[in-house]
Scaffold this motif. Structure first.
Motif: not given
Length: 168
Positions: A62-63, A69-72, A146-149, A158-163
């Motif tokens: 799921q993460a 989805h974030d990458f898209a 912007s910040d997300l990307c 880090a983003r994977f860890k967030y999820w």
């Protein structure tokens, strides 16, 4: 949808080329906003993402799906950046196009081409709507993505860890 990454781009990733830094300067309407993007060897980074320990709120699948989805979304964002910087900033537009390709490849690696295409198209429509189909309102999209990307492209781990840590 944005053109698929070239074969040369994939070869570069496979050879683990050195990290390259990009700086994108947006058009005069957005002057003063600088986005520093670090281009990573995505295949290497993404391969390590699924090896995270199992004590997590979200399952690794799921993460990874959420990161895809974030990458898209970021692919859509960088598509708008590439179109919005104007002819005066041709080099920055090319850099944004490269980031679009990287983000699309990251999404495909974590999901599949069909899902990535659908997510990308949904994000493009959503961003166009957010700015009322007018680039003069692009600051709305910048504020949202912007910040997300920057985080997703600089440090997908880090983003994977967030999820992974997020409670479902």
């Amino acid at each position: 949808m944005h053109a698929p990454p070239s074969q040369g781009w994939l070869d570069e990733l496979k050879e683990n080329r050195p990290v390259v830094f990009f700086r994108i300067t947006l058009s005069a309407q957005m002057e003063g906003i600088h986005v520093k993007i670090m281009r990573r060897t995505l295949l290497h980074s993404l391969a390590g993402l699924l090896l995270v320990p199992a004590v997590q709120a979200y399952e690794p699948d799921q993460a990874a799906n959420n990161l895809a989805h974030d990458f898209a979304q970021c692919a859509a964002y960088y598509t708008f950046v590439s179109k919005g910087v104007g002819p005066k900033y041709a080099q920055q537009a090319k850099e944004a196009e490269s980031l679009t390709d990287l983000a699309l490849q990251g999404s495909i690696e974590l999901s599949n081409p069909k899902v990535t295409k659908a997510r990308y198209e949904m994000a493009v429509k959503s961003m166009a709507s957010d700015m009322d189909n007018d680039f003069k309102n692009f600051s709305v999209v910048i504020n949202e993505y912007s910040d997300l990307c920057v985080e997703v492209m600089n440090n997908p781990e880090a983003r994977f860890k967030y999820w992974s840590d997020k409670e479902g």
